[in-house]
Scaffold this motif. Structure first.
Motif, PDB file in Angstrom:
ATOM      1  N   VAL A 131      -2.013  10.118   4.447  1.00 39.06           N
ATOM      2  CA  VAL A 131      -1.127  10.790   5.401  1.00 39.06           C
ATOM      3  C   VAL A 131       0.079   9.912   5.722  1.00 39.06           C
ATOM      4  CG1 VAL A 131      -0.937  11.594   7.785  1.00 39.06           C
ATOM      5  CG2 VAL A 131      -2.893  12.262   6.400  1.00 39.06           C
ATOM      6  N   ARG A 132      -0.169   8.610   5.916  1.00 40.20           N
ATOM      7  CA  ARG A 132       0.933   7.684   6.197  1.00 40.20           C
ATOM      8  C   ARG A 132       1.914   7.639   5.022  1.00 40.20           C
ATOM      9  NH1 ARG A 132       0.010   3.534  10.152  1.00 40.20           N
ATOM     10  NH2 ARG A 132       1.107   2.056   8.834  1.00 40.20           N
ATOM     11  N   ALA A 133       1.375   7.608   3.798  1.00 37.50           N
ATOM     12  CA  ALA A 133       2.236   7.564   2.613  1.00 37.50           C
ATOM     13  C   ALA A 133       3.050   8.842   2.480  1.00 37.50           C
ATOM     14  CB  ALA A 133       1.391   7.344   1.353  1.00 37.50           C
ATOM     15  N   GLU A 134       2.414   9.974   2.743  1.00 41.78           N
ATOM     16  CA  GLU A 134       3.119  11.255   2.660  1.00 41.78           C
ATOM     17  C   GLU A 134       4.276  11.297   3.655  1.00 41.78           C
ATOM     18  OE1 GLU A 134       2.342  16.050   3.352  1.00 41.78           O
ATOM     19  OE2 GLU A 134       0.706  14.614   3.626  1.00 41.78           O
ATOM     20  N   TYR A 135       4.020  10.850   4.876  1.00 38.21           N
ATOM     21  CA  TYR A 135       5.062  10.856   5.903  1.00 38.21           C
ATOM     22  C   TYR A 135       6.222   9.934   5.507  1.00 38.21           C
ATOM     23  CZ  TYR A 135       7.453  10.194  10.349  1.00 38.21           C
ATOM     24  OH  TYR A 135       8.406  10.121  11.327  1.00 38.21           O
ATOM     25  N   ALA A 136       5.879   8.741   4.996  1.00 40.06           N
ATOM     26  CA  ALA A 136       6.920   7.792   4.598  1.00 40.06           C
ATOM     27  C   ALA A 136       7.787   8.372   3.490  1.00 40.06           C
ATOM     28  CB  ALA A 136       6.277   6.478   4.150  1.00 40.06           C
ATOM     29  N   LEU A 137       7.158   9.004   2.491  1.00 44.79           N
ATOM     30  CA  LEU A 137       7.932   9.593   1.395  1.00 44.79           C
ATOM     31  C   LEU A 137       8.786  10.761   1.874  1.00 44.79           C
ATOM     32  CD1 LEU A 137       5.235   9.420  -1.408  1.00 44.79           C
ATOM     33  CD2 LEU A 137       7.473   8.312  -1.467  1.00 44.79           C
ATOM     34  N   ALA A 153       9.479  14.703  -5.266  1.00 40.80           N
ATOM     35  CA  ALA A 153       8.356  14.946  -6.186  1.00 40.80           C
ATOM     36  C   ALA A 153       7.173  14.049  -5.830  1.00 40.80           C
ATOM     37  CB  ALA A 153       8.799  14.689  -7.628  1.00 40.80           C
ATOM     38  N   ALA A 154       7.466  12.790  -5.494  1.00 40.07           N
ATOM     39  CA  ALA A 154       6.393  11.869  -5.097  1.00 40.07           C
ATOM     40  C   ALA A 154       5.712  12.353  -3.828  1.00 40.07           C
ATOM     41  CB  ALA A 154       6.961  10.462  -4.900  1.00 40.07           C
ATOM     42  N   GLU A 155       6.504  12.899  -2.902  1.00 41.10           N
ATOM     43  CA  GLU A 155       5.930  13.426  -1.657  1.00 41.10           C
ATOM     44  C   GLU A 155       4.937  14.547  -1.955  1.00 41.10           C
ATOM     45  OE1 GLU A 155       7.238  15.881   2.354  1.00 41.10           O
ATOM     46  OE2 GLU A 155       8.778  15.182   0.961  1.00 41.10           O
ATOM     47  N   LYS A 156       5.285  15.431  -2.902  1.00 42.32           N
ATOM     48  CA  LYS A 156       4.379  16.532  -3.260  1.00 42.32           C
ATOM     49  C   LYS A 156       3.083  16.005  -3.868  1.00 42.32           C
ATOM     50  CE  LYS A 156       7.947  20.048  -4.003  1.00 42.32           C
ATOM     51  NZ  LYS A 156       8.596  20.958  -4.986  1.00 42.32           N
ATOM     52  N   VAL A 157       3.205  14.975  -4.722  1.00 48.54           N
ATOM     53  CA  VAL A 157       2.004  14.383  -5.334  1.00 48.54           C
ATOM     54  C   VAL A 157       1.093  13.821  -4.253  1.00 48.54           C
ATOM     55  CG1 VAL A 157       1.158  12.510  -6.795  1.00 48.54           C
ATOM     56  CG2 VAL A 157       3.140  13.850  -7.532  1.00 48.54           C
ATOM     57  N   VAL A 163      -2.748  14.825  -2.786  1.00 44.91           N
ATOM     58  CA  VAL A 163      -3.833  13.846  -2.648  1.00 44.91           C
ATOM     59  C   VAL A 163      -4.337  13.804  -1.208  1.00 44.91           C
ATOM     60  CG1 VAL A 163      -4.371  11.395  -2.701  1.00 44.91           C
ATOM     61  CG2 VAL A 163      -3.139  12.421  -4.584  1.00 44.91           C
ATOM     62  N   ALA A 164      -3.405  13.833  -0.257  1.00 44.67           N
ATOM     63  CA  ALA A 164      -3.804  13.789   1.153  1.00 44.67           C
ATOM     64  C   ALA A 164      -4.713  14.967   1.486  1.00 44.67           C
ATOM     65  CB  ALA A 164      -2.564  13.804   2.049  1.00 44.67           C
ATOM     66  N   ALA A 206      -3.076  10.872  -9.407  1.00 47.82           N
ATOM     67  CA  ALA A 206      -1.843  10.788  -8.615  1.00 47.82           C
ATOM     68  C   ALA A 206      -1.117   9.485  -8.898  1.00 47.82           C
ATOM     69  CB  ALA A 206      -2.171  10.901  -7.129  1.00 47.82           C
ATOM     70  N   ALA A 207      -1.878   8.401  -9.013  1.00 53.60           N
ATOM     71  CA  ALA A 207      -1.258   7.100  -9.307  1.00 53.60           C
ATOM     72  C   ALA A 207      -0.534   7.149 -10.647  1.00 53.60           C
ATOM     73  CB  ALA A 207      -2.327   6.008  -9.314  1.00 53.60           C
ATOM     74  N   LYS A 208      -1.118   7.845 -11.614  1.00 55.85           N
ATOM     75  CA  LYS A 208      -0.483   7.969 -12.933  1.00 55.85           C
ATOM     76  C   LYS A 208       0.823   8.760 -12.820  1.00 55.85           C
ATOM     77  CE  LYS A 208      -1.404   9.472 -17.682  1.00 55.85           C
ATOM     78  NZ  LYS A 208      -2.405  10.085 -18.591  1.00 55.85           N
ATOM     79  N   LYS A 209       0.809   9.851 -12.040  1.00 56.17           N
ATOM     80  CA  LYS A 209       2.019  10.659 -11.862  1.00 56.17           C
ATOM     81  C   LYS A 209       3.109   9.854 -11.161  1.00 56.17           C
ATOM     82  CE  LYS A 209      -0.399  15.107 -11.611  1.00 56.17           C
ATOM     83  NZ  LYS A 209      -0.789  16.221 -10.711  1.00 56.17           N
ATOM     84  N   LEU A 210       2.713   9.069 -10.144  1.00 60.05           N
ATOM     85  CA  LEU A 210       3.696   8.257  -9.423  1.00 60.05           C
ATOM     86  C   LEU A 210       4.271   7.171 -10.329  1.00 60.05           C
ATOM     87  CD1 LEU A 210       1.871   7.920  -5.986  1.00 60.05           C
ATOM     88  CD2 LEU A 210       3.918   9.274  -6.479  1.00 60.05           C
TER      89      LEU A 210
END
Length: 338
Positions: free
Chosen positions: A29-35, A88-92, A96-97, A166-170
């Motif tokens: 959730v924190r990563a999604e918000y940051a992106l 795009a990273a936010e969607k990935v 995951v979140a 997700a890590a691979k997509k990022l």
């Protein structure tokens, strides 16, 4: 007899799966918000720069206008590409979140179902009033746990697979940005910031702290931690990492004591000298070292870039986490070199 506690003693792996997923959910959730913040900022910068450069070119027809037009178009494109990658990273990460949150909910449901069923069995054994009945109930409760643990382990494997995907997509997105003209600009040695100033001991401190990222107090909310006494443990963590790097300092559970130690040994600096901060140092939150009301938190400096400091902090959301702050006297009253 606390039958719920007894039931939990048979289901340690099940409870550990729940705790692990809770931590992953919070991080996602924190990563999604940051992106989301990054993507929004880049879009705003793209629109503002495009508008401003167009206004300039409307009135500039002299020498150098063509060069500015070319440079402006290039930067506008770079901002658009980078902003799109951020979105795009936010969607990935959002996917995951959602997956991690669903997994945590599913395992929490397994914990609740197991606890209710095992407690019912154990309560019946206690009510029977005989040692034999109680022992049968204990055996039955113990036998129930693996059934639920197998399901929770399956959920955890599914979440881990999603995280790897997700890590691979990022990683692919990062490769796409390698030559976008924004992320790949080299830093000239003369312009290198504070990370280059890390001492050997500072590097050892940062390395030790990085190995602890993700460690959580157990159980959550208990303040039980592997670095010092059962108490608020940000300072215990920081001094424990210093000790790992060879600093001759005791484990100090109060952050103000770390500042006093620095004063006695000539390593402390105040809020007007925060520019001295470098990797391996500690920075101390609050207004002064007197007590827990004035010296409120502490973290280990990982890097300093401009007026931003990235720190590794114990007892941050009940875990060891990496956080970024503005390097400001309104946040920190001082720091200490190791």
């Amino acid at each position: 007899m606390d039958t719920a506690a007894l039931a939990h003693s048979f289901a340690k792996d099940l409870l550990a799966h729940r705790t692990k997923l809770a931590g992953k959910a919070e991080d996602a959730v924190r990563a999604e918000y940051a992106l989301h913040q990054v993507a929004g900022t880049l879009d705003a910068q793209h629109d503002a720069y495009h508008k401003e450069s167009a206004t300039v070119l409307e009135h500039w027809h002299g020498h150098g206008a063509d060069g500015f037009r070319h440079t402006s178009a290039k930067l506008t494109k770079e901002l658009r590409i980078t902003g799109a990658a951020g979105a795009a990273a936010e969607k990935v990460v959002a996917h995951v979140a959602s997956t991690v949150d669903s997994g945590h909910t599913a395992v929490q449901r397994l914990v609740d179902e197991y606890t209710a069923q095992a407690k019912q069995v154990l309560d019946a054994g206690v009510a029977a009033g005989t040692q034999a009945a109680l022992m049968r109930a204990v055996g039955h409760a113990a036998d129930l746990a693996p059934q639920y643990t197998r399901q929770s382990a399956s959920t955890l494997r599914h979440v881990d697979a999603e995280l790897k995907a997700a890590a691979k997509k990022l990683h692919e997105l990062r490769k796409d940005l390698t030559h976008d003209g924004v992320l790949d600009k080299p830093v000239h040695p003369a312009k290198a910031t504070h990370p280059s100033k890390a001492s050997g001991r500072g590097k050892d401190v940062v390395h030790a702290a990085r190995t602890q990222l993700g460690v959580r107090e157990n159980p959550p909310g208990s303040n039980r931690n592997p670095y010092g006494p059962t108490a608020a443990w940000c300072s215990s963590f920081a001094t424990a990492m210093w000790r790992k790097a060879g600093v001759q300092i005791p484990v100090l559970p109060f952050s103000g004591d770390v500042f006093h130690w620095g004063e006695r040994n000539g390593h402390a600096y105040g809020k007007h000298a925060l520019h001295e901060a470098r990797p391996g140092d500690v920075l101390i939150f609050g207004t002064g070292p007197q007590n827990t009301s004035t010296s409120t938190h502490i973290g280990i400096v990982e890097k300093v870039e401009g007026n931003q400091v990235t720190m590794i902090e114990g007892n941050s959301g009940d875990a060891v986490r990496r956080n970024t702050h503005t390097l400001s006297a309104s946040t920190f009253y001082g720091g200490v070199h190791p």
